[in-house]
Design a protein around this motif. Structure first.
Motif, short mmCIF file in Angstrom:
data_model
loop_
_atom_site.label_atom_id
_atom_site.label_comp_id
_atom_site.label_asym_id
_atom_site.label_seq_id
_atom_site.Cartn_x
_atom_site.Cartn_y
_atom_site.Cartn_z
N GLY A 88 52.02 49.68 37.41
CA GLY A 88 50.77 48.48 37.13
C GLY A 88 50.52 47.81 38.36
N ALA A 99 47.85 42.11 43.97
CA ALA A 99 46.78 41.69 43.49
C ALA A 99 46.38 40.58 44.31
N VAL A 131 40.90 40.89 40.08
CA VAL A 131 41.56 42.17 39.73
C VAL A 131 42.09 42.40 38.37
N VAL A 132 42.13 43.33 37.80
CA VAL A 132 42.44 43.69 36.32
C VAL A 132 43.18 44.70 36.18
N ASP A 133 44.00 44.71 35.04
CA ASP A 133 45.23 45.70 34.67
C ASP A 133 44.51 46.86 34.01
N ALA A 134 45.27 47.75 33.48
CA ALA A 134 44.51 49.10 33.02
C ALA A 134 44.11 48.66 31.71
N GLY A 151 42.26 46.18 31.28
CA GLY A 151 40.93 45.23 31.63
C GLY A 151 41.26 43.68 31.34
N HIS A 152 42.69 43.12 31.54
CA HIS A 152 43.07 41.93 31.66
C HIS A 152 43.15 41.40 32.85
N ILE A 184 44.50 39.69 36.35
CA ILE A 184 45.61 39.49 36.77
C ILE A 184 45.51 38.36 37.90
N ARG A 244 36.13 45.29 34.79
CA ARG A 244 36.54 45.54 33.27
C ARG A 244 35.63 46.65 32.79
N VAL A 255 37.40 49.85 34.39
CA VAL A 255 38.50 50.21 33.71
C VAL A 255 38.17 50.85 32.29
N GLY A 311 44.46 50.06 37.33
CA GLY A 311 43.57 48.90 37.06
C GLY A 311 42.30 48.99 37.74
#
Length: 142
Positions: free
Chosen positions: A3, A9, A32-35, A37-38, A40, A61, A64, A113
């Motif tokens: 991640g 990030a 910056v989003v994680d895989a 779409g949340h 970070i 979002r 991803v 992400g």
């Protein structure tokens, strides 16, 4: 599971902002989003409109969650507007299909992400964001 750490990030954001200043761009906003779409991390430059968060998030979002770059999403929207419109509705209107949405991968090609950059032209947003991702040793796919 791989991640993007908060520290990484924040560095991506800082290096993206640095590149934007170096290029003489308008004030940028970067998320910056994680895989999944949340979010970070997010930062908005001084002078950037408050609404830029939603645009940056929609770029990141959308990429991803669709598994496509912002450039690919733009091209798909030009060819199949009905599909991208339906996908946007399915994602709760959180899809901004333009360059500046950049997938972030590791050296083995694993999706970590995405980032969303907004504030200047989409192409300039993409260039600045790619520099931020490259600066932390990850792979930008935009």
């Amino acid at each position: 599971m791989p991640g993007i750490s908060l520290r990484r990030a924040r560095t991506i954001i800082r290096k993206t902002m640095d590149k934007g200043r170096e290029m003489g761009l308008k004030p940028l906003s970067v998320v910056v989003v994680d895989a999944g779409g949340h979010v970070i991390a997010f930062e908005r430059s001084d002078g950037a409109p408050a609404g830029r968060f939603d645009i940056a998030l929609g770029k990141a979002r959308g990429c991803v969650l669709m598994g496509m770059t912002g450039t690919q999403l733009r091209d798909r929207a030009e060819q199949q507007a009905y599909f991208v419109g339906a996908a946007g509705a399915a994602l709760g209107d959180k899809l901004v299909p333009v360059p500046g949405g950049i997938l972030v991968k590791d050296a083995k090609g694993r999706l970590l992400g995405a980032i969303g950059v907004t504030g200047d032209t989409s192409e300039n947003d993409l260039e600045a964001g790619a520099a931020g991702i490259d600066a932390v040793g990850l792979v930008a796919e935009g």
